[in-house]
Design an enzyme around this catalytic site. Structure first.
Site, PDB file in Angstrom:
ATOM      1  N   GLY A  59       0.797  -1.312   0.137  1.00  0.00           N
ATOM      2  CA  GLY A  59       0.080   0.021  -0.012  1.00  0.00           C
ATOM      3  C   GLY A  59       0.807   1.233   0.169  1.00  0.00           C
ATOM      4  CB  CYS A  86       5.433  -3.874   0.292  1.00  0.00           C
ATOM      5  SG  CYS A  86       6.107  -2.344  -0.257  1.00  0.00           S
ATOM      6  CE1 TYR A  87       1.217   1.027   5.515  1.00  0.00           C
ATOM      7  CE2 TYR A  87      -0.478  -0.643   5.462  1.00  0.00           C
ATOM      8  CZ  TYR A  87      -0.103   0.327   6.074  1.00  0.00           C
ATOM      9  OH  TYR A  87      -0.938   0.891   7.142  1.00  0.00           O
ATOM     10  CG  HIS A 173       5.994  -5.662  -4.186  1.00  0.00           C
ATOM     11  ND1 HIS A 173       4.668  -5.702  -3.904  1.00  0.00           N
ATOM     12  CD2 HIS A 173       6.723  -4.634  -3.868  1.00  0.00           C
ATOM     13  CE1 HIS A 173       4.462  -4.360  -3.476  1.00  0.00           C
ATOM     14  NE2 HIS A 173       5.676  -3.754  -3.404  1.00  0.00           N
ATOM     15  CD  GLU A 175       3.315  -8.672  -4.930  1.00  0.00           C
ATOM     16  OE1 GLU A 175       4.007  -9.311  -4.306  1.00  0.00           O
ATOM     17  OE2 GLU A 175       2.810  -7.532  -4.768  1.00  0.00           O
ATOM     18  CB  SER A 227     -18.411  -6.891 -27.616  1.00  0.00           C
ATOM     19  OG  SER A 227     -17.493  -7.697 -26.881  1.00  0.00           O
ATOM     20  CB  VAL A 230     -12.564 -13.414 -24.600  1.00  0.00           C
ATOM     21  CG1 VAL A 230     -12.574 -14.772 -23.543  1.00  0.00           C
ATOM     22  CG2 VAL A 230     -11.751 -13.834 -25.526  1.00  0.00           C
ATOM     23  CG  ASP A 231     -12.856  -9.608 -21.388  1.00  0.00           C
ATOM     24  OD1 ASP A 231     -12.327 -10.809 -21.453  1.00  0.00           O
ATOM     25  OD2 ASP A 231     -12.399  -8.601 -21.506  1.00  0.00           O
ATOM     26  CB  SER A 232     -19.368  -9.445 -23.457  1.00  0.00           C
ATOM     27  OG  SER A 232     -18.869  -9.274 -24.882  1.00  0.00           O
ATOM     28  CB  SER A 233     -18.190 -14.500 -25.401  1.00  0.00           C
ATOM     29  OG  SER A 233     -18.320 -13.849 -26.401  1.00  0.00           O
ATOM     30  CE  LYS A 371      -9.329 -10.925 -22.774  1.00  0.00           C
ATOM     31  NZ  LYS A 371     -10.177  -9.537 -22.903  1.00  0.00           N
TER      32      LYS A 371
END
Ligand code: XMP
Length: 515
Positions: A59, A86-87, A173, A175, A227, A230-233, A371
């Site tokens: 943070g 970290c924080y 970090h 990650e 649309s 991929v996402d909206s499907s 994604k």
């Protein structure tokens, strides 16, 4: 997304921009990770929820500042292992009675050599490795019962451990991919310290998300902007399974789609999946709203605004609609500016929303996912492979690929050039297709010669990028022959384009799209 049968880790968020990345890395280990804001869960709730471990995120604050985000120190006495990052590392030191202050030798930023001590957290990690640092404060005095588990040239406490209480902190970090053995450190924490067992998988997200929305949206009418990407499907498939015909998909054909795309989307979802789909043909409306506009942000905002307006109008025609569903994924959220993260672009499905909306709620089932995770869900839901692995296409469509003012003529040029490039690439692809590949119509025109004639046409830029998560990307090293074939076909077949260039810029400093 509760699942009491599986081991799970709590990611306690203190305002860092990596909370989702931490959760994602843990999920990639097949252990469920859930993010909660530090002030949204009490120690008692943590205990009763059965978390096997807690990660304190990074943070931007200083733990000693009056308004610093801090959780209850009782969290450390639950008997649940903690890893502070970290924080989070500094907060852990602070809450456990250590001293945190500005680093004596200045801040560390970027790749840094870290020297690890013998500790469960660094099991399998070489004594010296590279980690990624980003801090101005540091732990100056260890809390009682802790020992330093790693150091760097400028930071005596790059990691600390209290094995008895199972409390650990790392200043770096783990990650981010720049930390060489970051995944190993997370693995050590999750499996060796917390004792988690693998078991969680992406199917569980699909299942729990469907269940969640089935009860949350019961009796509600849901509208989704589909649309065909991929996402909206994936959202459509998830919500269709959850609420069936209470979901209406509105496909806004804004005239900024690729060649043949509109008909493909209509065919796939209406005929193949049997969903309630409305195709709103709004090309003229978008083009007139965009007339004369050249500023990229203004274009995005207009497209976003019109998009929602078309929705609202379609919604009105449908009668009572309660919920607007959207295919927002995590990179959209972070890049549109969240908390302290700076705004890079206003993605039309997040930043461009008008203040006034007539929907009482928004459902964004993919908001926490990256994604590749969305694709995994798509596969798990049985969506066709070609759709799931279809390259992403931005909400504002070719609007961000026609530079400067958008006109029908320019769109048609770009559509043809883009279709040729994609065809050449797909037919001659090296082993794997790039993550995203498309053409951009620049504003620059140049002189050419065809036969005996002088031409003066547009310059098209081809872009192909390789990436895991679209947060960073590199330009794909396409074979020269392939580029030459695309260039030759585009300049020969598309009248009005006289030059083709290839964009070799990575992200950062560039973005994937040009606008
Ligand atoms: P950038 O250009 O931000 O793109 O590096 C990263 C990824 O996001 C896509 N993109 C968008 N997707 N709405 C979307 O749904 C948008 O406004 C938008 N802008 C960019 C881009 O195509 C790439 O995959």
């Amino acid at each position: 997304m509760e699942n009491t049968e599986l081991d799970k880790i709590l990611v306690l968020n203190f305002g860092g921009q990596y909370d989702q990345l931490i959760a994602r890395r843990i999920r990639a280990l097949h252990v469920f990770a859930e993010i909660k804001n530090y002030n949204k869960i009490t120690p008692e709730e943590i205990r009763s929820s059965g978390y096997r471990g807690i990660v304190f995120t990074g943070g931007p604050h200083s733990v000693y500042a009056a308004d610093a985000p801090r959780c209850d120190a009782a969290v450390l006495s639950l008997g649940v292992p903690v890893l502070g990052i970290c924080y989070g590392h500094q907060l852990l030191a602070f809450l456990a009675g250590g001293l945190v202050a500005p680093a004596k030798t200045g801040s560390e930023y970027g790749k840094t050599e870290v020297v690890a001590e013998e500790n469960v957290l660094f099991s399998g990690v070489p004594k010296k490795s590279v980690c990624w640092m980003s801090h101005t404060d540091a732990v100056q005095t260890l809390p009682p019962g802790f020992s330093a588990a790693a150091h760097t040239a400028h930071c005596a406490c790059a990691a600390m451990a209290n094995d008895k209480r199972k409390l650990y902190g790392v200043q770096f970090h783990p990650e981010v991919t720049h930390t060489q053995f970051g995944t190993r450190v997370l693995e050590n924490f999750v499996f060796r310290v917390c004792g988690c067992k693998e078991g969680w998988q992406m199917q569980d997200v699909a299942k729990t998300t469907i269940e969640k929305y089935r009860s949350e949206l019961a009796g509600k009418k849901v509208l989704l902007g589909l649309s065909g990407g991929v996402d909206s499907s994936v959202v459509a498939a998830l919500l269709h399974k959850a609420v069936g015909d209470d979901l209406t998909c509105v496909f806004v054909d804004h005239g900024l789609l690729r060649k043949g795309e509109g008909d493909f989307v209509e065919r796939t979802f209406r005929e193949k999946f049997g969903m309630r789909l409305i195709r709103a043909n709004a090309e003229d409306r978008f083009l007139s709203a965009l007339r004369g506009v050249t500023d990229p942000e203004a274009k995005r905002k207009i497209i976003g605004r019109e998009f929602i307006r078309v929705f609202e109008e379609e919604a009105k025609k449908l009668g009572k609609i309660d919920v607007l569903a959207q295919g927002t994924i995590y990179p959209d959220v972070i890049e549109s500016g969240k908390g302290d993260a700076a705004t890079i672009k206003s993605h039309h499905n997040v930043g461009g929303l008008p203040e006034h909306m007539t929907f009482s709620a928004v459902a964004e089932p993919l908001r926490e996912l990256f994604k590749d995770e969305v694709r995994e869900i798509g596969e798990a839901l049985g969506l066709p492979h070609t759709l799931v692995w279809r390259q992403p296409f931005p909400g504002p469509g070719l609007g961000v690929r026609v530079l400067g003012e958008i006109t029908k003529e320019k769109l048609n040029l770009l559509r043809e050039a883009d279709a040729i490039f994609r065809e050449v690439l797909e037919q001659n692809a090296p082993e794997e297709l790039p993550s995203q590949y498309f053409a951009v119509l620049t504003e620059s025109r140049s002189v050419g010669v065809m036969g005996d004639e002088r031409t003066y046409g547009y310059t098209v830029a081809l872009r192909a990028v390789t990436t895991d998560d679209f947060m960073t990307a590199t330009s794909t090293r396409l074979p020269y022959e392939l580029l030459e074939e695309a260039s030759s076909r585009i300049t020969n077949e598309v009248k009005g384009i006289s030059r083709v260039v290839y964009d070799i810029t990575s992200k950062p400093p560039a973005t994937v799209e040009w606008e």
